[in-house]
Design a protein around this motif. Structure first.
Motif, PDB file in Angstrom:
ATOM      1  N   LEU A  99       1.291 -44.451   3.722  1.00 19.92           N
ATOM      2  CA  LEU A  99       0.180 -45.277   4.180  1.00 19.92           C
ATOM      3  C   LEU A  99      -1.117 -44.491   4.014  1.00 19.92           C
ATOM      4  O   LEU A  99      -1.205 -43.331   4.410  1.00 19.92           O
ATOM      5  CB  LEU A  99       0.391 -45.636   5.654  1.00 19.92           C
ATOM      6  CG  LEU A  99      -0.678 -46.508   6.302  1.00 19.92           C
ATOM      7  CD1 LEU A  99      -0.759 -47.861   5.630  1.00 19.92           C
ATOM      8  CD2 LEU A  99      -0.392 -46.690   7.792  1.00 19.92           C
ATOM      9  N   LYS A 100      -2.132 -45.123   3.418  1.00 15.87           N
ATOM     10  CA  LYS A 100      -3.344 -44.371   3.125  1.00 15.87           C
ATOM     11  C   LYS A 100      -4.592 -45.030   3.703  1.00 15.87           C
ATOM     12  O   LYS A 100      -5.450 -44.369   4.274  1.00 15.87           O
ATOM     13  CB  LYS A 100      -3.469 -44.243   1.592  1.00 15.87           C
ATOM     14  CG  LYS A 100      -4.681 -43.518   1.086  1.00 15.87           C
ATOM     15  CD  LYS A 100      -4.503 -42.014   1.145  1.00 15.87           C
ATOM     16  CE  LYS A 100      -5.805 -41.292   0.904  1.00 15.87           C
ATOM     17  NZ  LYS A 100      -5.882 -40.585  -0.345  1.00 15.87           N
ATOM     18  N   THR A 101      -4.728 -46.339   3.543  1.00 17.70           N
ATOM     19  CA  THR A 101      -5.973 -47.008   3.942  1.00 17.70           C
ATOM     20  C   THR A 101      -5.709 -48.351   4.604  1.00 17.70           C
ATOM     21  O   THR A 101      -4.884 -49.128   4.133  1.00 17.70           O
ATOM     22  CB  THR A 101      -6.855 -47.289   2.699  1.00 17.70           C
ATOM     23  OG1 THR A 101      -6.992 -46.089   1.957  1.00 17.70           O
ATOM     24  CG2 THR A 101      -8.229 -47.780   3.096  1.00 17.70           C
ATOM     25  N   LEU A 102      -6.419 -48.610   5.686  1.00 14.12           N
ATOM     26  CA  LEU A 102      -6.453 -49.943   6.268  1.00 14.12           C
ATOM     27  C   LEU A 102      -7.872 -50.467   6.082  1.00 14.12           C
ATOM     28  O   LEU A 102      -8.838 -49.736   6.332  1.00 14.12           O
ATOM     29  CB  LEU A 102      -6.135 -49.893   7.770  1.00 14.12           C
ATOM     30  CG  LEU A 102      -4.688 -50.171   8.184  1.00 14.12           C
ATOM     31  CD1 LEU A 102      -3.761 -49.125   7.632  1.00 14.12           C
ATOM     32  CD2 LEU A 102      -4.574 -50.242   9.693  1.00 14.12           C
ATOM     33  N   SER A 103      -8.012 -51.698   5.631  1.00 10.06           N
ATOM     34  CA  SER A 103      -9.351 -52.219   5.386  1.00 10.06           C
ATOM     35  C   SER A 103      -9.530 -53.596   5.993  1.00 10.06           C
ATOM     36  O   SER A 103      -8.567 -54.309   6.248  1.00 10.06           O
ATOM     37  CB  SER A 103      -9.633 -52.356   3.890  1.00 10.06           C
ATOM     38  OG  SER A 103      -9.273 -51.212   3.200  1.00 10.06           O
ATOM     39  N   LYS A 104     -10.792 -53.924   6.190  1.00 12.86           N
ATOM     40  CA  LYS A 104     -11.138 -55.292   6.582  1.00 12.86           C
ATOM     41  C   LYS A 104     -12.422 -55.640   5.851  1.00 12.86           C
ATOM     42  O   LYS A 104     -13.449 -55.008   6.048  1.00 12.86           O
ATOM     43  CB  LYS A 104     -11.350 -55.357   8.087  1.00 12.86           C
ATOM     44  CG  LYS A 104     -11.674 -56.737   8.581  1.00 12.86           C
ATOM     45  CD  LYS A 104     -11.637 -56.733  10.097  1.00 12.86           C
ATOM     46  CE  LYS A 104     -11.982 -58.099  10.636  1.00 12.86           C
ATOM     47  NZ  LYS A 104     -11.700 -58.176  12.071  1.00 12.86           N
ATOM     48  N   THR A 105     -12.324 -56.618   4.970  1.00 10.93           N
ATOM     49  CA  THR A 105     -13.466 -56.982   4.151  1.00 10.93           C
ATOM     50  C   THR A 105     -13.909 -58.391   4.500  1.00 10.93           C
ATOM     51  O   THR A 105     -13.176 -59.341   4.288  1.00 10.93           O
ATOM     52  CB  THR A 105     -13.069 -56.949   2.659  1.00 10.93           C
ATOM     53  OG1 THR A 105     -12.417 -55.708   2.400  1.00 10.93           O
ATOM     54  CG2 THR A 105     -14.259 -57.061   1.765  1.00 10.93           C
ATOM     55  N   ASP A 135       0.994 -54.268  11.940  1.00 13.20           N
ATOM     56  CA  ASP A 135       2.141 -53.365  12.035  1.00 13.20           C
ATOM     57  C   ASP A 135       3.320 -53.853  11.191  1.00 13.20           C
ATOM     58  O   ASP A 135       4.028 -53.069  10.584  1.00 13.20           O
ATOM     59  CB  ASP A 135       2.599 -53.233  13.496  1.00 13.20           C
ATOM     60  CG  ASP A 135       1.712 -52.242  14.244  1.00 13.20           C
ATOM     61  OD1 ASP A 135       1.038 -51.442  13.558  1.00 13.20           O
ATOM     62  OD2 ASP A 135       1.676 -52.286  15.487  1.00 13.20           O
ATOM     63  N   VAL A 163       2.614 -53.000   7.657  1.00 13.32           N
ATOM     64  CA  VAL A 163       2.868 -51.571   7.421  1.00 13.32           C
ATOM     65  C   VAL A 163       4.378 -51.340   7.300  1.00 13.32           C
ATOM     66  O   VAL A 163       4.847 -50.660   6.375  1.00 13.32           O
ATOM     67  CB  VAL A 163       2.274 -50.716   8.570  1.00 13.32           C
ATOM     68  CG1 VAL A 163       2.700 -49.261   8.436  1.00 13.32           C
ATOM     69  CG2 VAL A 163       0.753 -50.824   8.592  1.00 13.32           C
TER      70      VAL A 163
END
Lengths: 432, 458
Positions: A36-42, A107, A110
């Motif tokens: 797991l590297k990045t969580l985003s919200k665009t 979650d 993920v």
């Protein structure tokens, strides 16, 4: 922004107006190098205003609420704008789709990524995986001076996983993705597909010397054929006379087993919508019926110029004008299962991913590319992966006669439901 | 928007986090696009944009939040930090060597496209369009003109405070000719860092394009296979970008031990006279800038020196993890994307062959010019010519249908056996990676000759 007010204010300075609003939100969970590297919200929003003044059209767009500039720029642009003889469409009634919210927790997304990675690493410890699992939702609204005032909400859930396997100076790329308008746990489907790709690609096989039949997987079909096909059926290209099918409506130019439909009413597919991006009602649009050209993709303008009804095919991003495009494409399946068809094949190659597709003369129906992922079939068996191989052809030649179309289809990106096909008339070149 | 107000808002929000690293970037954009299709103006669009993002790093995990509404900055910071914490792990390498910069870059040049009236731009395009349609035998045409101004505000928790603007102009002309079901097209693209004069005085190029579209319709296809090819500087520029440039981007390598081994510095990739560099520090090209989108000063990086791999392109993160120096190659196409490792201006340096030597001893081959596109998957790559000609006995002869060329990074570079001395840059392209497209880049090369290059038939 108060879109009703913008419409009113625009009409003080123009004869007709349309305001198109898009609001969207996307939350991807990104894995890189097996973790797991990045969580985003665009989040995004945007408004596009079109005005017609003295039968000339102008457009301006913005991603922040600044209605005065939006209006004055659209009106100024209309001074230079092209002549339009059509008006914006009026309202119609439609059944609102059930409001399906994307309620999958992050979650769970993920977990899904971790499960796929963990499972595949068991058998292929040196595999390097990246994954993007994403939920998004949005809202599209159109208001115009002909009385159109409607909006709809949309959702999507998608998962894409790619793997790289390196042996010496050989790199193998495998990839699978799925998308739909609601959450589905795709992990097993993705694991199985990647597993199969890795197995089939385990050995490297020589590309056959002679030109042999070429099988396109559903993904191979979408990468290779869809862009040149869309370009041919695009109303603007038909108006300009640069589509090879410009004067061929009603003629049979493809194999009689080919039927292709653009259908924005397919429930749950990505691209389902009640109306297009100009407010024209969405409906099923048969492009090819048993090999006969029977429809095309029209926005308001191209429909007017061709003296036809618009087909509800207009698509646009916030910063571009509406142009004809597809929504949800279905290619009619054939009689036999893909596996059965392969087992009866003496010699052939399978194209699953094509690198560089779309760089040829698409207007003329040409396609070419390097087979990024493809296999050799001999005596009914997949021997292994082919490399350093290019294919080239023309869709109008190779879709004229198909050897077969499979009964089983796959959904690609949630927007294309396509079978496997086999065709001849494709040139194969490879380096030794 | 008020510059000071935006800056203070960002500084205030940035000071309030417990992330290992926090960055806020806000962008204002303004762009114009004019499109002529066939005989008429088809579209004139002006776009104005405002938006920003927060990027947070906690123990190797990233959070990224992007928005249009600037009034919620502090909440966005909170969300980004929470996301980063969720993605964090105990096994990570911290970002190091971050020199903060405080600077304000305002570009100025004599003929800025953003200062030219729209009516003048339309007038120029109409002139070119009339020129196209003054000849017989054309089926359709497209002229696309675009200019843009992007102003970024960049602040990070290591003390960087940067305001930087960038200007771009692009122009593409393409002409379609048709005979029955056969449609052929020819075109060219150019661009500049905001200088409008680059789109003026193109009459000859336009006329040339019209002629080529018509000639192409009469030209014959070639069979696919391995051939000797000569690439002109424009297509060779696309070649170096696809064949090698992408593989030198460290984000492909930094977490991939096998690729690290394969791309180890000191490994030979090509002949002795092959030198490849990338750098935004090279002035006045479309990939030129003073700071990248992480606020790292731009540089010029040797990638291949005398055929040997000597360097690669970095962001802050890839440099820290690989313990190499950041090169100022972290770029983003807009506020809705995080910066990733990208090329800037990529080129093959001049060699020592005269054109007559390059073509001289070719018995039969293809001269491929101009570009249509290119793509790479690291090992394999493809690139497409805009026009192609037969070479026989050292002479460029009749036009053939444009070819697509393909290669393998581990063999094709070794097959370059002649490098000219007429370096020229292609300024009309844009690069795509990770959904971010088109990013302004330039690429270039002198004429080069490649033996045994795989081309597709048509």
């Amino acid at each position: 922004m108060d879109t009703k007010k913008i419409l009113e204010d625009s009409l003080k300075r123009s004869d007709e107006a349309e305001i198109f609003t898009v609001v969207s939100e996307k939350e991807p969970v990104g894995f890189e190098a097996n973790r797991l590297k990045t969580l985003s919200k665009t989040s995004g929003q945007g408004w596009a205003l079109r005005v017609i003044k003295d039968r000339k059209i102008g457009l301006s767009t913005s991603t922040y609420p600044n209605s005065e500039t939006l209006i004055s720029r659209a009106c100024d642009a209309s001074d230079f704008g092209k002549n339009v003889e059509y008006s914006f469409p009026s309202n119609f009634s439609y059944k609102k789709n059930k409001n399906t919210e994307i309620n999958v927790p992050l979650d769970k997304m993920v977990d899904m990524g971790e499960k796929i990675i963990k499972t595949l690493l068991k058998e292929w410890p040196s595999l390097l995986l990246e994954a993007n699992i994403s939920r998004s939702s949005g809202f599209t609204e159109i208001l115009n001076s002909s009385g159109f005032n409607s909006s709809y909400e949309w959702n999507s859930f998608s998962a894409g996983v790619g793997g790289t396997l390196i042996k010496g100076e050989d790199m193998l790329f495998v990839w699978e993705s799925f998308g739909w308008s609601e959450f589905k746990d795709y992990s097993d489907v993705i694991i199985n597909s990647l597993h199969e790709q890795l197995k089939n690609a385990e050995n490297i096989s020589e590309t056959p010397n002679e030109n042999c039949p070429v099988i396109f997987t559903p993904r191979g079909f979408v990468t290779t054929f869809i862009e040149p096909l869309i370009s041919s059926f695009n109303g603007i290209n038909i108006v300009e006379g640069i589509s090879p099918i410009s004067e061929k409506m009603g003629q049979k130019i493809f194999d009689e087993n080919i039927t292709i439909v653009d259908d924005p009413t397919i429930s749950g597919a990505l691209g389902e919508r009640p109306f297009d991006d100009e407010g024209v009602p969405a409906s099923k649009n048969t492009l090819i019926q048993n090999g006969v050209i029977s429809g095309n993709l029209l926005n308001l303008e191209s429909a007017y110029k061709l003296n036809l009804q618009p087909t509800g095919s207009a698509s646009r991003s916030i910063s571009s004008p509406p142009t004809p495009s597809t929504s949800v494409i279905e290619v009619k399946p054939g009689k036999y299962l893909y596996k059965e068809l392969i087992s009866g094949l003496k010699e052939g190659i399978i194209v699953d991913q094509l690198l560089g597709a779309g760089q040829g003369n698409e207007l003329g129906g040409d396609f070419k590319g390097n087979v990024l992922l493809g296999y050799r079939v001999k005596d009914g068996k997949i021997l292994g992966r082919i490399k350093n191989t290019m294919i080239s052809g023309n869709i109008f030649d190779c879709l004229k006669n198909l050897s077969w179309i499979s009964r089983d289809t796959n959904w690609i990106y949630g927007s294309f439901n396509v079978p496997h096909i086999m065709c001849e008339n494709i040139q194969i070149a490879s380096s030794t | 928007m008020n510059e000071e107000k935006i800056k203070n808002q960002i500084l205030d929000a940035c000071s309030s986090s417990d992330a290992d690293f926090l960055e806020i970037r806000v962008e204002e954009t303004d762009s114009t696009r004019i499109n002529f299709k066939a005989k008429k103006l088809d579209n004139l669009i002006q776009n104005q944009g405002l938006g920003g993002n927060v990027r947070a790093l906690v123990k190797g995990g990233w959070g990224f939040v992007c928005f249009n509404d600037l009034n919620n900055l502090k909440n966005n910071v909170k969300s980004a930090v929470m996301q980063a914490k969720r993605a964090s792990s105990d096994n990570y390498i911290p970002l190091t060597g971050f020199e903060p910069v405080k600077d304000k870059i305002v570009s100025s040049f004599p003929k800025s496209a953003s200062k030219i009236k729209i009516s003048e731009k339309i007038h120029l395009l109409k002139h070119y369009n009339d020129l196209i349609w003054s000849t017989e035998g054309i089926q359709s045409s497209d002229l696309i003109y675009g200019d843009s101004v992007r102003k970024i505000f960049l602040v990070n928790s290591f003390g960087t405070e940067l305001i930087q603007d960038s200007h771009h102009v692009v122009f593409r002309a393409s002409v379609q000719a048709r005979e029955g079901g056969d449609v052929q097209q020819s075109g060219f693209s150019i661009g500049s860092l905001g200088d409008y004069s680059v789109v003026q005085g193109l009459d000859n190029q336009i006329k040339d394009t019209v002629n080529k579209a018509k000639t192409q319709l009469l030209s014959k296809p070639v069979d696919g296979g391995e051939k000797t090819v000569v690439l002109d500087p424009i297509l060779a520029g696309v070649f170096v970008h696809e064949a090698f440039g992408h593989l030198s981007e460290a984000d492909h390598v930094y977490e991939n031990d096998q690729l690290k081994e394969m791309m180890v510095l000191g490994k030979t990739f090509g002949p002795k006279n092959l030198n490849i560099i990338d750098g935004a520090q090279i002035p006045n090209l479309r990939g030129s800038f003073k700071y990248d989108d992480e606020g790292t000063p731009s540089s010029k990086t040797d990638l291949i020196r005398e055929g040997v791999l000597v360097g690669r392109l970095h962001s802050r993160e890839t440099a820290a993890i690989m313990k190499e120096k950041p090169t100022g190659n972290a770029r983003s196409i807009g506020y809705n994307f995080p910066p990733i490792v990208r090329m800037t201006n990529t080129l093959i340096e001049n060699g020592d062959s005269d054109l007559s030597d390059i073509f001289g001893d070719i018995k039969e081959g293809i001269y491929a010019k101009n570009w249509y596109g290119g793509m790479t998957s690291m090992e394999m790559f493809t690139f497409s010519s805009g026009e192609s000609y037969m070479i026989r006995n050292g002479k460029v002869e009749e036009m053939v249908r444009p070819v697509m060329l393909s290669g393998n990074v581990f063999s094709t570079l070794h097959n370059i056996d002649a490098i000219g001395k007429d370096l020229d840059m292609n300024q009309g392209g844009g690069c795509g990676k990770g959904g971010q497209m088109p990013l302004p880049v330039s690429n270039g090369s002198p004429h080069i000759r490649i033996q045994n290059c795989l081309i597709s038939g048509n």
